[in-house]
Motif scaffolding. Structure first.
Motif, PDB file in Angstrom:
ATOM      1  N   ASP A   1     -48.611  43.686  17.508  1.00 44.71           N
ATOM      2  CA  ASP A   1     -47.870  43.157  18.702  1.00 44.71           C
ATOM      3  C   ASP A   1     -47.086  44.172  19.385  1.00 44.71           C
ATOM      4  O   ASP A   1     -45.970  44.258  19.208  1.00 44.71           O
ATOM      5  N   GLU A   2     -47.232  45.322  20.692  1.00 45.84           N
ATOM      6  CA  GLU A   2     -47.147  46.192  21.366  1.00 45.84           C
ATOM      7  C   GLU A   2     -45.034  46.383  21.250  1.00 45.84           C
ATOM      8  O   GLU A   2     -44.825  47.352  21.834  1.00 45.84           O
ATOM      9  N   ASN A   3     -45.049  44.745  21.941  1.00 51.70           N
ATOM     10  CA  ASN A   3     -43.614  44.673  22.666  1.00 51.70           C
ATOM     11  C   ASN A   3     -42.658  45.052  20.980  1.00 51.70           C
ATOM     12  O   ASN A   3     -41.318  45.144  21.552  1.00 51.70           O
ATOM     13  N   PHE A   4     -42.756  44.794  19.945  1.00 51.18           N
ATOM     14  CA  PHE A   4     -41.999  45.544  18.975  1.00 51.18           C
ATOM     15  C   PHE A   4     -42.065  46.732  19.194  1.00 51.18           C
ATOM     16  O   PHE A   4     -40.727  47.494  18.401  1.00 51.18           O
ATOM     17  N   PHE A   5     -42.425  47.740  19.160  1.00 53.02           N
ATOM     18  CA  PHE A   5     -42.796  49.093  18.642  1.00 53.02           C
ATOM     19  C   PHE A   5     -42.493  49.765  17.149  1.00 53.02           C
ATOM     20  O   PHE A   5     -42.910  50.467  17.209  1.00 53.02           O
ATOM     21  N   ALA A   6     -41.316  48.901  16.806  1.00 49.43           N
ATOM     22  CA  ALA A   6     -41.425  49.371  15.832  1.00 49.43           C
ATOM     23  C   ALA A   6     -40.073  48.185  14.876  1.00 49.43           C
ATOM     24  O   ALA A   6     -39.268  48.139  15.646  1.00 49.43           O
ATOM     25  N   TYR A   7     -40.552  48.480  13.469  1.00 50.99           N
ATOM     26  CA  TYR A   7     -39.531  47.170  12.542  1.00 50.99           C
ATOM     27  C   TYR A   7     -40.227  45.286  12.928  1.00 50.99           C
ATOM     28  O   TYR A   7     -40.305  45.054  13.986  1.00 50.99           O
ATOM     29  N   LYS A   8     -40.948  44.755  12.112  1.00 49.42           N
ATOM     30  CA  LYS A   8     -41.237  43.364  11.834  1.00 49.42           C
ATOM     31  C   LYS A   8     -42.718  43.026  12.229  1.00 49.42           C
ATOM     32  O   LYS A   8     -42.703  42.101  12.031  1.00 49.42           O
ATOM     33  N   GLU A   9     -43.438  44.643  13.038  1.00 43.69           N
ATOM     34  CA  GLU A   9     -44.413  43.954  13.329  1.00 43.69           C
ATOM     35  C   GLU A   9     -45.685  43.673  11.799  1.00 43.69           C
ATOM     36  O   GLU A   9     -46.560  42.812  12.672  1.00 43.69           O
TER      37      GLU A   9
ATOM     38  N   ILE B   1     -31.731  50.969  13.926  1.00 43.42           N
ATOM     39  CA  ILE B   1     -32.421  50.439  12.983  1.00 43.42           C
ATOM     40  C   ILE B   1     -32.071  48.684  13.389  1.00 43.42           C
ATOM     41  O   ILE B   1     -33.311  47.820  13.120  1.00 43.42           O
ATOM     42  N   ASN B   2     -30.613  48.421  12.852  1.00 50.31           N
ATOM     43  CA  ASN B   2     -30.703  47.085  12.132  1.00 50.31           C
ATOM     44  C   ASN B   2     -30.934  46.176  13.575  1.00 50.31           C
ATOM     45  O   ASN B   2     -30.806  44.865  13.927  1.00 50.31           O
ATOM     46  N   ARG B   3     -29.795  46.792  14.758  1.00 45.20           N
ATOM     47  CA  ARG B   3     -30.083  46.301  16.017  1.00 45.20           C
ATOM     48  C   ARG B   3     -31.331  46.035  16.820  1.00 45.20           C
ATOM     49  O   ARG B   3     -32.312  45.060  17.505  1.00 45.20           O
ATOM     50  N   TYR B   4     -32.028  47.226  16.267  1.00 42.56           N
ATOM     51  CA  TYR B   4     -33.884  46.690  16.598  1.00 42.56           C
ATOM     52  C   TYR B   4     -34.438  46.128  16.186  1.00 42.56           C
ATOM     53  O   TYR B   4     -35.284  45.309  16.654  1.00 42.56           O
ATOM     54  N   SER B   5     -34.140  45.534  14.539  1.00 42.78           N
ATOM     55  CA  SER B   5     -34.753  44.839  13.318  1.00 42.78           C
ATOM     56  C   SER B   5     -34.452  42.880  14.664  1.00 42.78           C
ATOM     57  O   SER B   5     -35.424  42.200  14.576  1.00 42.78           O
ATOM     58  N   TYR B   6     -32.754  43.373  14.395  1.00 38.77           N
ATOM     59  CA  TYR B   6     -32.585  41.717  15.225  1.00 38.77           C
ATOM     60  C   TYR B   6     -32.992  41.488  16.057  1.00 38.77           C
ATOM     61  O   TYR B   6     -33.836  40.112  15.821  1.00 38.77           O
TER      62      TYR B   6
END
Length: 285
Positions: free
Chosen positions: A194-202, A247-252
């Motif tokens: 899913d490209e909405n994720f950009f990076a992390y959790k994809e 990273i934590n903010r993006y991951s959350y």
């Protein structure tokens, strides 16, 4: 067309790529081709790949597309039965790819297979016995984490897991085709990550979508690789700790999006208090 397309995304990755390429060249499984999307690196990343794997297909981007979009490009370009999604900070044992292909051949219900990842201490040029991932697991609060991370490797059993780390995962193309996401206003173009994720959790999101579509994920402990994951806590540098906050903010943010998309309402209602407690604690952190 090779049986396995190896999907590699680079971004200023020269520190790891010589080890990665040498481990790839040493594989006992030879029916593969390397595809690289470079997200506008400014170092010698591509020069190293061109030197060590001259027949690699390299696509140079003028901007950083992120993990999902870059890997999606490779998946769309290739027609192989299997796609090995792998990070540049990975060094594989010689039989790693062979064992992952064997797992997918043996179990037709498996949409993805992953191996045992151990921590690679590149600063000391040391491949350790500390586990980085033995596949992914999900808790009743919808927390998804790497199994046994941080423990010493004392042996682990093969079997089904929730998913596998996107640092090294072999994907079955038919499973990807069944779980792909149509892009709005582009009916013939699809997203796999899913490209909405950009990076992390994809990787977690893809694993969850595969489960919802009836596919299983498999963990093969004999397929060993070493992964250089950024350190945290007192051992991390100031820059690494600062990056970790981002990273934590993006991951959350991506965690919330993933749960919103894929949750199982019967389990959500059953474990609502555990879920809320975890979300509040994570938000405060």
């Amino acid at each position: 067309m090779p049986r396995v397309a190896i999907s590699l995304v680079t971004y200023n990755s020269e520190r790891y790529l010589r080890d990665f390429c040498m481990s790839l060249k040493s594989q006992t499984f030879n029916d593969w081709e390397l595809f690289v999307v470079d997200n506008n690196s400014h170092d010698a990343s591509l020069a190293i790949i061109e030197e060590l794997i001259p027949n690699a297909t390299i696509i140079r981007q003028k901007e950083n597309l992120g993990f999902s979009k870059a890997h999606n490009q490779i998946i769309r370009w290739t027609k192989s039965d299997y796609i090995l999604v792998v990070n540049p900070d990975i060094s594989m044992d010689d039989t790693c790819i062979d064992l992952l292909v064997t797992a997918l051949e043996k179990y037709p219900e498996v949409g993805q297979a992953g191996g045992k990842l151990l921590w690679w201490n590149i600063d000391e040029d040391s491949k350790t016995n500390i586990l980085d991932s033995c596949g992914l697991e999900i808790t009743r609060s919808y927390r998804i984490r790497d199994r046994f991370q941080g423990r010493e490797d004392e042996g682990s059993e093969a079997g089904y897991v929730f998913g596998n780390s996107g640092a090294l995962v072999m994907l079955r193309r038919t499973a990807l085709d069944e779980t792909r996401i149509p892009i709005q206003n582009k009916p013939s173009v699809f997203e796999y990550f899913d490209e909405n994720f950009f990076a992390y959790k994809e990787d977690c999101d893809l694993a969850w979508r595969m489960i919802n579509a009836g596919w299983k994920a498999y963990f093969e402990p004999k397929a060993v690789a070493y992964h250089r994951r950024a350190v945290s806590g007192s051992r991390a540098s100031h820059i690494e700790r600062k990056n970790r906050v981002s990273i934590n903010r993006y991951s959350y943010r991506n965690h919330l999006l993933m749960v919103y998309k894929n949750q199982w309402w019967s389990l959500t209602l059953r474990h609502i208090f555990s879920i809320m407690a975890f979300e509040i604690a994570k938000f405060v952190y």
